[in-house]
Design an enzyme around this catalytic site. Structure first.
Site, PDB file in Angstrom:
ATOM      1  N   HIS A 158      25.429  47.009  37.024  1.00  0.00           N
ATOM      2  CA  HIS A 158      25.016  45.812  35.783  1.00  0.00           C
ATOM      3  C   HIS A 158      26.413  45.019  35.408  1.00  0.00           C
ATOM      4  CE1 HIS A 158      23.358  43.995  32.606  1.00  0.00           C
ATOM      5  NE2 HIS A 158      22.139  44.785  32.375  1.00  0.00           N
TER       6      HIS A 158
ATOM      7  N   GLU B  32      12.314  42.585  35.613  1.00  0.00           N
ATOM      8  CA  GLU B  32      12.917  42.110  34.412  1.00  0.00           C
ATOM      9  C   GLU B  32      13.681  40.958  34.850  1.00  0.00           C
ATOM     10  OE1 GLU B  32      13.488  45.174  31.131  1.00  0.00           O
ATOM     11  OE2 GLU B  32      15.329  45.351  32.425  1.00  0.00           O
TER      12      GLU B  32
ATOM     13  N   CYS C  62      18.243  47.376  24.202  1.00  0.00           N
ATOM     14  CA  CYS C  62      19.336  46.543  24.280  1.00  0.00           C
ATOM     15  C   CYS C  62      19.452  45.187  23.849  1.00  0.00           C
ATOM     16  CB  CYS C  62      19.487  45.931  25.901  1.00  0.00           C
ATOM     17  SG  CYS C  62      17.694  45.299  26.552  1.00  0.00           S
TER      18      CYS C  62
END
Lengths: 646, 646
Positions: free
Chosen positions: B202, B328, B412
């Site tokens: 990520h 997502e 998040c």
């Protein structure tokens, strides 16, 4: 002879309060459906068998073949095997083949069926039990998971296949096998002491048992059907107790809710169509059959509530329902997305079953209209014109990436739509002791037994593309009975005449009921107005707002890219634009709709702009929804943008 | 002093080719964002810490506390734990707190931060390694799964928190901890022999390392950022080899494709925004930072292609992207559904990051316009006006069942949108050696260091509701530099004056570049046209066809049920209806839009009808999208039905 029907197929003598369908052997179908049936005879009936056998189904059924074990489906990441309901695939394929053989005897096809039937005969256990998954793959576990494992569902489809094969060929072998199994089920399940109080996780057996009762005249199959209907959803939940007996938490399964299989409460208390769409409509069809045979108004009340919930809030204009792929079923009221519509072919087929059985208490256009809508649109789209490809889900809008399948990991739809079309004639008429209700119009003949004697009906019509229907009523002698002709709810106008003389008659529940002494050679003529219609949707259906759908007769129309170019959502159809109908030879012969619309154009490639798109006049062409995806692949749109003026 | 920045925060002397943001301590924000920042100071900064600590995060970080083990999230059937990226939640919460402390020192808040910082200090390993999941929950497994386990991602967020805390408070403790960890990472990863050739699964660390380099003046952090960018997607795939080393099949993971984490090919060969939206924009932000610091045009080329792919095909009008909840992230071009839009708050925040960094090579309205659009709409909606509730996904249409969360299993977004708003001033200006680019307008002051000396800018404006911007340019002495003022792409008209005298000047890349000798006390005035605008979407975005969106300035507007009644899709806004703007005190003070539209009405409860809905005139009210879901729960609609005439 008992109080249900005779043991001889087609020789039924129904009571006055019960309208039953004709058996397949009393029907000859021409007209619109004729070529579709010829294709099933020549192609689809074989295709289904071959694909079933290629998938390994006969290996599982035939105890003389090596046990296939668990066969994983082709998709690598897919962990679901539909193998536990292979019996149902064979059942529906046999049923399709039976109707094909009824139309046109074919030795090769009959031999294919007989091979499977004999395999089932060898597989059947001493006590009559018959299920290829539990006998060969999970022996010793029978009747331990009615909720999930399709055991009674499979029985139902095999029974339906056996009844059809018996009517079509007169052969009793498969019927006898399935009667033995049905009798075994009737020993295991029932209200008596020591009998299991379970019922099908996937409904289907209920309606199959009614068919078996009608074919055999055995009251006990009706009683068993009623038992399953009455038992469903009673507390404590059989499915929950069964899960605990397996050492599982009741809620720990696929979707985790008994709504999924309509077992959340007793059926007479249900008032909303929920869960898996096919299960729902099969259950309601079985309930309606039981309501008809037992004249049970307490079921009728529940059925009417469920019907309204579907038709007033959850039905696609194509006669499909169940918008979501996730549960293959219902979500929330007015949730009818177009592009992501699941609208499974099987669910629409099941709705035809349900609607036809809602006609068991008498002719009623409310049900027949929906039966017709589901049949001619969502259902009929499920089988390609050449009889080889099948839709599973039926969106009302596509970007051009949605096509019929050759087969499917879960091949429930191919034999389901095939058996429906192959037996379509059995949905045309409802027959009581002294009344013939004509629900659907299509050229062909029917031999109908009334209390007063045999009547031969001959329909001659270009329906659904032409609204003129001629009906020859050929009683062998002078007979008094009622001939009821449906006037579809969509027909703004109609004309009725008997032997050339206009008849002025009001409809009753959507039917013109002609009660008279019929003479040999009588002719009835009905002319239905087929002016194209604009359909608008309730504002609660948000994806359809600012949009219009086109229909003509029972047919929903759609635009395809091949006729109209891409970006179909650039097209706006003014409310005042004339819709023209024109015959065309394409797609097996259809009536197309055309209109002068306009098309917006977009300058450049930007995603957004402050300038409204420019507009040009554009003639649009729409074809029947059932015929889409047969030409060059491209976008499709059913709900067309509209404006009052453009 | 080296060639990057000084070691003293805010005392930067950037080169001419590089436009860098101001550090937080050089800014004072009033105007539109002032109250939002006050709310963060008074509420949100505390809320974040309390919710992090309630979730058990400090138990995991602090080695003096009992090890919490794996904490399962509250949802019973949810098997995903986001615990492995708890460090990032703390990092972003500390960063938010730092900005709040910069605005308004608060002992209690500072003590909360210091407690966490000290816990990290105790947790840090001898070699500098620091990750609470791998030290306490999976010891011995560090650096074995960069692809999935957020190890380097966590480092990035902690670094960003440390930099912010250092700028805000001058305290070096956390910065030193994170420099030690960054140095350790720089030993483990790199081009040298024996160093790992991996990179973050990520992305995030890349841009964090650039921030660390700018704060510390250490070139090695820039080099490490560049290494991660250059290494990404190289063959053979590090992630695949790493998976094999774990005994796993490379494709056997979440979504199974390296597109998901933008590691499918080297970044310079990438030309489509794919996969997880937040990962994508964080990566591109890091790439843009590296491109700026190393003047790397080969990265700029790739970035421009990626930018076009996003902006021309995949961006919601609200500045959100990534339509699908499943990954997502991205699906296929022009797939921009409204009601099911995922458009994660974090993705829009990440787009602000990316866009702001695309301005590193010089002022360009193409990027600043999108930065503004993402900031004022999708991003800003993410935090409730009272600073306590957060949107995760941001649909453009709702039936009334979509509301901000108090917290989230995967928290998040809350600290991400909070840190963005708390540091919003750092996005207002880009500063090179001799140019100040004003990207965004909002009342407040900035102390800017140029080669020529310190300049104090004072903005006075009611932006975004008022288009008049007054800028006081107070150089301590006469200085020659360029002041570049952005003229937003949406401004149909503007007026510029300096010290009251109109100035006629063409924009360059969307900026008015005033190069002159600035005198103490100079005043610049810019008037931007805020006439409400209709926005239309490319016909390839099918859900938006026949619809219009309303904007005024950078704000996208939406209709809410509380102002307009239900069934918002019954409302049609004619293309020629005048849009009025009016001030209102509701929702913290906004400008509402109103217009005379019409509303269709539906007679009865039928799902479909052949009669077009009747129409009545109806005045509609629209509010800024960022402010929706603050009053009575109800439906919301951004893309409104339109017609040329009604």
């Amino acid at each position: 002879m008992n109080n249900i029907v005779s043991r001889v197929a087609g020789d039924a003598v129904p009571s006055k309060a019960r309208f039953r369908p004709l058996s397949i052997d009393k029907l000859r179908i021409d007209g619109f459906f004729g070529p579709r049936l010829d294709t099933i005879c020549a192609t689809t009936a074989f295709t289904l068998f071959e694909r079933c056998i290629n998938a390994g189904m006969l290996d599982q059924v035939d105890p003389d073949r090596p046990n296939p074990g668990v066969v994983m489906p082709p998709e690598p990441s897919n962990t679901v095997t539909t193998q536990m309901f292979w019996d149902s695939d064979f059942g529906k394929s046999i049923e399709t083949a039976a109707y094909a053989l009824n139309r046109e005897r074919n030795e090769k096809l009959e031999a294919m069926v007989d091979e499977v039937v004999e395999a089932y005969g060898r597989l059947q256990q001493e006590d009559g039990y018959l299920n290829s998954w539990y006998i060969r793959i999970e022996p010793g576990k029978r009747w331990t998971n009615l909720r999930d494992k399709h055991e009674l569902y499979n029985a139902g489809h095999l029974i339906e296949g056996a009844v059809a094969y018996y009517h079509a060929t007169g052969k009793r072998r498969f019927l006898d096998i399935m009667c033995r199994f049905a009798d075994h089920i009737g020993q295991v399940f029932g209200p008596g002491e020591g009998q299991l109080k379970g019922y099908p996780g996937h409904p289907e057996l209920e309606l199959a048992l009614v068919r078996l009762a009608r074919a055999t005249g055995e009251q006990r199959y009706l009683d068993l059907a009623r038992f399953f209907v009455d038992q469903r959803g009673q507390q404590p939940s059989y499915f929950d107790e069964e899960a605990r007996a397996r050492g599982e938490e009741p809620g720990d399964f696929h979707f985790g809710t008994l709504e999924y299989c309509q077992a959340h409460k007793p059926v007479r208390e249900q008032d909303a169509v929920v869960g898996h769409a096919v299960r729902a409509a099969y259950l309601y069809a079985g309930m309606a059959d039981v309501a008809t045979e037992f004249a049970d108004d307490s079921l009728t009340g529940a059925l009417n509530r469920l019907w309204s919930h579907l038709v007033d809030r959850n039905l696609y204009i194509t006669g499909g329902f169940g918008p979501s792929a996730r549960n293959e079923g219902l979500t929330f009221d007015y949730d009818l997305p177009n592009e992501s519509a699941y609208a499974e072919t099987c669910a629409s087929v099941a709705l035809v079953f349900w609607a036809s059985r809602m006609l068991g208490r008498g002719p009623n256009g409310e049900y027949a209209d929906i039966m017709e809508q589901a049949l001619y649109n969502n259902s009929l789209a499920g089988l390609s014109l050449d009889g080889t490809q099948f839709f599973y889900d039926n969106p009302l809008e596509s970007r051009g990436d949605h096509h019929r399948w050759t087969w499917h990991r879960c091949p429930c739809c191919p034999p389901n739509i095939s058996r429906l079309i192959a037996s379509v004639g059995t949905y045309f008429y409802g027959v009581s002791a002294d009344e013939i209700a004509v629900h659907l119009y299509n050229s062909g003949t029917a031999e109908i037994g009334l209390e007063s004697g045999i009547v031969n009906l001959t329909q001659t019509t270009g329906y659904p593309f032409d609204g003129d229907v001629e009906i020859g009523v050929d009683a062998a002698e002078v007979q008094s009975f009622t001939l009821s002709l449906r006037v579809p709810g969509w027909a703004a106008d109609y004309e009725l005449s008997v032997n050339g003389a206009p008849v002025s008659l009001q409809t009753e529940n959507g039917y013109l009921r002609l009660s008279r002494e019929w003479q040999p050679g009588d002719r009835v003529s009905l002319k239905l107005d087929l002016t194209p219609r604009r359909i608008f949707a309730n504002p609660k259906v948000t994806p359809d707002q600012g949009r219009v759908a086109l229909m003509r007769g029972p047919l929903v129309y759609c635009m395809e890219e091949v006729d109209n170019g891409g970006d179909l959502n650039s097209i706006i159809l003014p409310d005042d634009a004339r819709i023209d109908a024109e015959r065309s030879d394409i797609l097996g012969g259809i009536t197309r709709l055309t209109a002068l619309a306009c098309r917006e154009s977009w300058a450049g490639n930007a995603l957004y702009a402050e300038t409204a798109p420019a507009r040009q006049k554009a003639r649009i062409t729409a074809i029947p929804y059932y015929a889409w995806d047969h030409r060059e692949a491209g976008a499709m749109l059913t709900w067309i943008r509209r404006e009052q003026e453009t």
